[in-house]
Motif scaffolding. Structure first.
Motif, PDB file in Angstrom:
ATOM      1  N   THR A   3       0.841  -1.211   0.000  1.00 30.51           N
ATOM      2  CA  THR A   3       0.000   0.000   0.000  1.00 30.51           C
ATOM      3  C   THR A   3       0.872   1.256   0.000  1.00 30.51           C
ATOM      4  OG1 THR A   3      -1.744  -1.181   1.202  1.00 30.51           O
ATOM      5  CG2 THR A   3      -1.786   1.226   1.281  1.00 30.51           C
ATOM      6  N   GLU A 227     -16.837  -0.838 -10.842  1.00 31.66           N
ATOM      7  CA  GLU A 227     -16.162  -1.236  -9.596  1.00 31.66           C
ATOM      8  C   GLU A 227     -15.527  -0.054  -8.878  1.00 31.66           C
ATOM      9  OE1 GLU A 227     -15.692  -2.458 -12.533  1.00 31.66           O
ATOM     10  OE2 GLU A 227     -15.857  -4.647 -12.538  1.00 31.66           O
ATOM     11  N   SER A 228     -15.207   1.012  -9.610  1.00 33.55           N
ATOM     12  CA  SER A 228     -14.549   2.160  -8.985  1.00 33.55           C
ATOM     13  C   SER A 228     -15.426   2.769  -7.893  1.00 33.55           C
ATOM     14  CB  SER A 228     -14.192   3.219 -10.030  1.00 33.55           C
ATOM     15  OG  SER A 228     -15.360   3.658 -10.693  1.00 33.55           O
ATOM     16  N   HIS A 231     -15.139   0.850  -4.544  1.00 36.55           N
ATOM     17  CA  HIS A 231     -13.964   1.176  -3.744  1.00 36.55           C
ATOM     18  C   HIS A 231     -14.215   2.410  -2.878  1.00 36.55           C
ATOM     19  CE1 HIS A 231     -11.324  -1.049  -6.911  1.00 36.55           C
ATOM     20  NE2 HIS A 231     -12.036  -1.856  -6.164  1.00 36.55           N
ATOM     21  N   TYR A 232     -14.939   3.366  -3.401  1.00 43.18           N
ATOM     22  CA  TYR A 232     -15.266   4.566  -2.617  1.00 43.18           C
ATOM     23  C   TYR A 232     -16.198   4.215  -1.462  1.00 43.18           C
ATOM     24  CZ  TYR A 232     -13.034   8.036  -5.595  1.00 43.18           C
ATOM     25  OH  TYR A 232     -12.106   8.801  -6.239  1.00 43.18           O
ATOM     26  N   GLU A 234     -16.255   1.383   0.138  1.00 42.82           N
ATOM     27  CA  GLU A 234     -15.501   0.632   1.148  1.00 42.82           C
ATOM     28  C   GLU A 234     -14.587   1.534   1.975  1.00 42.82           C
ATOM     29  OE1 GLU A 234     -13.395  -2.345  -0.969  1.00 42.82           O
ATOM     30  OE2 GLU A 234     -15.211  -3.335  -1.714  1.00 42.82           O
ATOM     31  N   HIS A 235     -14.090   2.597   1.355  1.00 37.36           N
ATOM     32  CA  HIS A 235     -13.149   3.494   2.038  1.00 37.36           C
ATOM     33  C   HIS A 235     -13.728   4.916   2.012  1.00 37.36           C
ATOM     34  CE1 HIS A 235     -10.148   0.245   1.799  1.00 37.36           C
ATOM     35  NE2 HIS A 235     -10.569   0.076   0.548  1.00 37.36           N
ATOM     36  N   ALA A 281      -7.620   6.211  -6.111  1.00 35.26           N
ATOM     37  CA  ALA A 281      -8.505   5.654  -5.096  1.00 35.26           C
ATOM     38  C   ALA A 281      -9.543   4.727  -5.711  1.00 35.26           C
ATOM     39  CB  ALA A 281      -9.193   6.787  -4.340  1.00 35.26           C
ATOM     40  N   GLY A 282     -10.034   5.078  -6.909  1.00 39.27           N
ATOM     41  CA  GLY A 282     -11.012   4.222  -7.588  1.00 39.27           C
ATOM     42  C   GLY A 282     -10.421   2.893  -8.012  1.00 39.27           C
ATOM     43  N   PHE A 284      -7.539   1.366  -6.341  1.00 31.92           N
ATOM     44  CA  PHE A 284      -6.960   0.674  -5.189  1.00 31.92           C
ATOM     45  C   PHE A 284      -7.835  -0.484  -4.704  1.00 31.92           C
ATOM     46  CE2 PHE A 284      -6.418   0.159  -0.623  1.00 31.92           C
ATOM     47  CZ  PHE A 284      -5.051   0.015  -0.521  1.00 31.92           C
ATOM     48  N   PRO A 285      -7.303  -1.691  -4.465  1.00 25.00           N
ATOM     49  CA  PRO A 285      -5.892  -2.104  -4.511  1.00 25.00           C
ATOM     50  C   PRO A 285      -5.464  -2.706  -5.852  1.00 25.00           C
ATOM     51  CG  PRO A 285      -7.169  -3.817  -3.506  1.00 25.00           C
ATOM     52  CD  PRO A 285      -8.148  -2.745  -3.907  1.00 25.00           C
ATOM     53  N   THR A 299      -3.153  -6.882  -9.178  1.00 22.09           N
ATOM     54  CA  THR A 299      -3.329  -6.185  -7.898  1.00 22.09           C
ATOM     55  C   THR A 299      -1.967  -5.822  -7.300  1.00 22.09           C
ATOM     56  OG1 THR A 299      -3.310  -8.257  -6.687  1.00 22.09           O
ATOM     57  CG2 THR A 299      -5.453  -7.469  -7.452  1.00 22.09           C
TER      58      THR A 299
END
Length: 348
Positions: A3, A227-228, A231-232, A234-235, A281-282, A284-285, A299
């Protein structure tokens, strides 16, 4: 550790875009805003001391990508071989145009180098924007983690994309206009009188277009890569990036209206940085998404180099990045302030 290296690479590429973005932006608007020979000399003088130093961040970012994520480096550089070769040629043509223009008084050659400087800057912005959009949308990775992209297929995103489709075209145009605005704000900051006034007026006209295209790019990204958005969700901290994008653009608008040149330029820096951090960010990971059914996403864990490489790399990276920061701060401090009204050469 993975990370950490993901965000180090993202930060270095963001610094490159913010710094080299303004001198590429000056090249984009060069033929439109600099109407006299003295204006052109001042525009060259504004970027002359820093343009080649700014490109150090691109080389450093590529080097960091090589030792931290060798699988990503190998896969992306093989799949994007032709576009990257074209980018390399454009960087060379642009550099030669700046250097050779300062060593001739022949009007024919000066006109030629002005054209190649501006044209290569325009194409670089479009290529960089389309390349980032390709990474966000995903590429058709095979079982061996390599891929091939034709220039275009049916102009749609999906399992069989090309380098150019409706989404990457939006990315290229947005990059072109955003860097043009960045360059205009830098010119307004570094120059005075007529060139300053034209750059400011052109930035005021360009700002609403950049705003509309930025807003359009958000649903376009969700459509191209749903999917982007996950990710937002989740975080939650990732939502700070789009908030910073809006804050940056608002700062540019308010500062242009009130004549605050420094704040307008810093607002543009915030906008570009937040756009790139938001894109990272969109992803990650994931570092290179796969479309289709043949391959898997690359990944952080799959692409990361071994522990020994990362420990040694961190030591050398710390030393090298310290030198780069010292060099950049020194150059910008030495050449601070407005360009002289009767500038000669290009200030290098």
């Amino acid at each position: 550790m993975g990370t950490l290296w993901f965000w180090i690479v993202a930060a270095m590429l963001t610094i490159y875009v913010v710094l080299d973005g303004f001198d590429i932006g000056v090249g984009i608007v060069y033929l439109f805003v600099a109407r006299t020979e003295q204006d052109k000399r001042k525009a060259m003088h504004a970027i002359g001391p820093v343009w080649d130093g700014n490109e150090v961040w691109l080389i450093a970012g590529g080097g960091t990508l090589f030792f931290a994520f060798p699988l990503l480096y190998a896969s992306s550089f093989s799949g994007f071989y032709l576009p990257l070769t074209i980018v390399l040629w454009l960087l060379m043509i642009r550099g030669l145009s700046i250097e050779l223009r300062a060593h001739t008084h022949d009007k024919v050659y000066i006109s030629l180098f002005d054209t190649t400087f501006s044209l290569s800057s325009i194409l670089l912005a479009i290529f960089f924007g389309a390349a980032l959009a390709n990474v966000i949308r995903g590429v058709p990775l095979g079982t061996d983690d390599y891929f091939f992209l034709p220039l275009w297929t049916n102009w749609r995103t999906g399992a069989n994309p090309g380098i150019l489709d409706w989404y990457t075209a939006i990315g290229g145009v947005l990059a072109l206009l955003a860097l043009a605005l960045h360059g205009l704000l830098y010119l307004a900051l570094k120059t005075a009188h007529a060139l300053n006034e034209r750059a400011t007026a052109m930035a005021k006209r360009l700002w609403p277009i950049v705003l509309l295209l930025t807003l359009a790019s958000i649903p376009a990204t969700v459509i191209a890569r749903p999917e982007s958005l996950a990710h937002y969700r989740e975080h939650g901290a990732f939502w700070l990036a789009p908030a910073a994008v809006i804050t940056g653009l608002a700062t540019v608008a308010v500062s242009l209206a009130r004549g605050w040149e420094w704040r307008a330029f810093l607002g543009s820096c915030l906008y570009l940085a937040a756009m790139l951090v938001g894109a990272a960010a969109g992803l990650f990971p994931v570092v290179l998404p796969s479309v289709g059914t043949a391959g898997r996403d690359i990944t952080i864990d799959r692409a990361l180099a071994g522990p020994h490489t990362l420990r040694v790399g961190l030591a050398w990276w710390s030393f090298g990045i310290t030198l780069a920061v010292i060099y950049s701060v020194t150059v910008y401090w030495l050449f601070r302030g407005k360009v002289p009204e009767h500038a000669e050469g290009y200030g290098h």
